[in-house]
Design an enzyme around this catalytic site. Structure first.
Site, PDB file in Angstrom:
ATOM      1  N   LYS A  50      59.696  -7.211 -19.437  1.00 60.54           N
ATOM      2  CA  LYS A  50      60.329  -8.276 -20.232  1.00 60.54           C
ATOM      3  C   LYS A  50      59.272  -9.106 -20.970  1.00 60.54           C
ATOM      4  O   LYS A  50      58.245  -9.474 -20.376  1.00 60.54           O
ATOM      5  CB  LYS A  50      61.164  -9.168 -19.302  1.00 60.54           C
ATOM      6  CG  LYS A  50      62.037 -10.192 -20.022  1.00 60.54           C
ATOM      7  CD  LYS A  50      62.950 -10.927 -19.038  1.00 60.54           C
ATOM      8  CE  LYS A  50      63.894 -11.897 -19.711  1.00 60.54           C
ATOM      9  NZ  LYS A  50      64.793 -12.594 -18.761  1.00 60.54           N
ATOM     10  N   SER A 125      69.683 -12.713 -19.784  1.00 63.14           N
ATOM     11  CA  SER A 125      68.772 -12.575 -20.896  1.00 63.14           C
ATOM     12  C   SER A 125      67.896 -11.318 -20.827  1.00 63.14           C
ATOM     13  O   SER A 125      67.304 -10.953 -21.838  1.00 63.14           O
ATOM     14  CB  SER A 125      67.870 -13.799 -20.964  1.00 63.14           C
ATOM     15  OG  SER A 125      67.076 -13.890 -19.803  1.00 63.14           O
ATOM     16  N   SER A 149      69.918 -13.820 -15.081  1.00 66.80           N
ATOM     17  CA  SER A 149      69.421 -12.952 -16.152  1.00 66.80           C
ATOM     18  C   SER A 149      68.914 -11.579 -15.744  1.00 66.80           C
ATOM     19  O   SER A 149      68.634 -10.757 -16.613  1.00 66.80           O
ATOM     20  CB  SER A 149      68.321 -13.666 -16.927  1.00 66.80           C
ATOM     21  OG  SER A 149      68.912 -14.534 -17.852  1.00 66.80           O
TER      22      SER A 149
HETATM   23  N1  GLN Z   1      72.695 -17.047 -18.865  1.00 66.00           N
HETATM   24  C1  GLN Z   1      71.909 -18.050 -18.226  1.00 66.00           C
HETATM   25  C2  GLN Z   1      71.412 -19.032 -19.237  1.00 66.00           C
HETATM   26  O1  GLN Z   1      71.578 -18.809 -20.381  1.00 66.00           O
HETATM   27  C3  GLN Z   1      70.833 -17.443 -17.417  1.00 66.00           C
HETATM   28  C4  GLN Z   1      69.510 -17.342 -18.054  1.00 66.00           C
HETATM   29  C5  GLN Z   1      68.467 -16.743 -17.181  1.00 66.00           C
HETATM   30  O2  GLN Z   1      68.709 -16.434 -16.012  1.00 66.00           O
HETATM   31  N2  GLN Z   1      67.287 -16.625 -17.726  1.00 66.00           N
HETATM   32  O3  GLN Z   1      70.855 -20.021 -18.900  1.00 66.00           O
END
Ligand code: GLN
Length: 455
Positions: A50, A125, A149
């Site tokens: 990532k 994400s 995410s």
């Molecule tokens: N969907 C969540 C957010 O937008 C999780 C993001 C994450 O875990 N990086 O904050």
């Protein structure tokens, strides 16, 4: 492609396949231009990581324009550990900008497509990482999980994703988003592969004061232990309201199968868990607004030149951030600045911290009664591209069932447990602090005994 298969792969073919598939999926931000070298350790395979984890070989963009050409002067501890185990990092994966999102539509480098149905989002994400694993571009990837995410995209793409206990894996070199919640974890095709990668990346790190000074278990051996007699809690608040009936049913069917394998199923209640999502969306933006203040055009990434007619330092900050940051990032910064500002802090941020404590007490109490908790990972299967892109609240709801584990700091894994309308359904197993072995054990036995593609 699992890890064992990747050990014999020709690296030239590996890169060619990745380039070809990426044209359609857009899962990768950087790809090596020529084959690199594998080491001689137990994990001598190529992989993609990532792009919010810093590397020396590639830029680290966080899928943001503000870091488009950012080259880190150091590498993350997890990268150093992977290399020592034989890994060659062949490039970096796409994500929602600064890991803010649940669909990968917030990337400055374009959306990622779900390899199972290209009209749908891969989740986010870590959407690029999960799409790359699901499409067979890489035997494994590392993602980051602040509110879901790793697990949510794993559920959407039909792969395995694990968020470790807070502190299990060093965050040194993970670009900080919400520091009290962020964790790096593996995304793989099988639970065995997940156990192998987790064993390599875990452990205390002098460069991360929040990493836990506890020994790393032999996870691949631990997960083989029988699950007969294990107590599985089914928290009623994680089913029903807000959860799609098709998802609900698949997960309940899977729980019945885990019972057939000899586990004991116990219904439990976590009355404060339904407040986790709202609590998360106070705490997380507050930390985002603070962490992202460093991206101001002075030290990192995008820097405006003399042609931009900037006269004051304040103008420099404003222009750089206006040009360099995307909509969702700005929204979180504004929310977080509001909830931590004088006069509002007590009402929002401080109160949210107290609620998080109450949620933790609920989980602590339940883990005295059961070994693990099982729930759906996400309320729905993968949604259509564009379906929620202009509706932040609908997007935030994707985190309903994953955010609690981050607030409490406990480990949680998502594995596929069946199909609903041809799309994968994720089953989440949560455990007590440092309970990675037991959650992977339950996941492994389910995976070994049932083919989720036929359920
Ligand atoms: N969907 C969540 C957010 O937008 C999780 C993001 C994450 O875990 N990086 O904050």
């Amino acid at each position: 492609m699992n890890i064992a298969e990747a050990k014999t792969i020709d690296l030239k073919n590996f890169l060619k396949q990745a380039n070809d598939a990426n044209k359609e999926l857009n899962a990768l931000i950087s790809i090596a231009d020529k084959p690199g070298k594998l080491g001689s350790g137990e994990l001598a395979v190529p992989c993609f990581i990532k792009d919010n984890i810093v590397t020396l070989e590639y830029p680290t963009t966080c899928a943001s324009k503000i870091l488009e050409n950012f080259q880190s002067p150091y590498e993350a501890t997890v990268i150093t550990k992977l290399k020592a185990a034989g890994v060659w990092v062949a490039g970096k994966t796409n994500l929602d900008e600064f890991a803010l999102g649940a669909s990968n539509e917030n990337s400055a480098f374009g959306v990622v497509k779900n390899p199972i149905d290209k009209s749908r989002v891969p989740g986010g994400s870590s959407g690029g990482s999960t799409a790359a694993v699901a499409a067979g571009l890489t035997p494994f990837s590392l993602g980051s999980d602040t509110g879901g995410s790793i697990r949510q995209p794993a559920a959407f793409c039909g792969v395995v994703g694990l968020k470790p206990t807070y502190g299990r894996v060093s965050r040194y070199g993970l670009i900080a988003m919400a520091s009290s919640l962020d964790q790096i974890g593996p995304i793989t095709n099988t639970v065995e592969d997940c156990a192998q990668v987790l064993k390599i990346i875990s452990g205390v790190d002098p460069k991360d004061a929040t990493s836990l000074p506890v020994p790393v278990p032999d996870y691949p051996a631990e997960i083989k232990k029988d699950i007969k007699g294990l107590k599985i809690g089914v928290p009623k608040e994680f089913f029903g309201e807000g959860v799609d009936p098709a998802v609900d049913k698949k997960v309940k069917d899977a729980i019945a199968k885990i019972k057939e394998l000899g586990a004991v199923i116990i219904e439990v209640s976590l009355p404060t868990a339904p407040f986790a999502l709202a609590t998360y969306y106070i705490i997380q933006p507050a930390e985002v607004s603070s962490n992202l203040a460093r991206f101001d055009g002075v030290k990192y990434g995008l820097s405006l030149g003399a042609d931009d007619q900037i006269e004051t330092i304040e103008e420099l900050y404003k222009k750089t951030r206006a040009l360099g940051l995307g909509h969702e990032v700005k929204r979180r910064i504004m929310l977080g600045t509001y909830t931590t500002s004088a006069g509002f802090r007590e009402a929002y941020y401080d109160r949210a911290r107290k609620v998080a404590q109450l949620i933790k007490q609920d989980f602590d109490r339940v883990f005295k009664q059961v070994d693990v908790l099982i729930s759906p990972t996400t309320p729905t299967v993968a949604f259509k591209l564009g379906e929620r892109a202009n509706n932040p609240l609908a997007m935030y709801k994707a985190d309903l069932l994953t955010a609690p584990a981050n607030l409490v700091g406990i480990p949680a894994i998502s594995i596929p447990c069946g199909l609903a309308d041809g799309l994968p359904v994720g089953l989440q197993v949560m455990g007590p602090q440092l309970g990675e072995s037991v959650i992977m054990r339950v996941a492994h036995h389910f995976e070994k005994n049932y083919n989720w593609r036929e359920l």
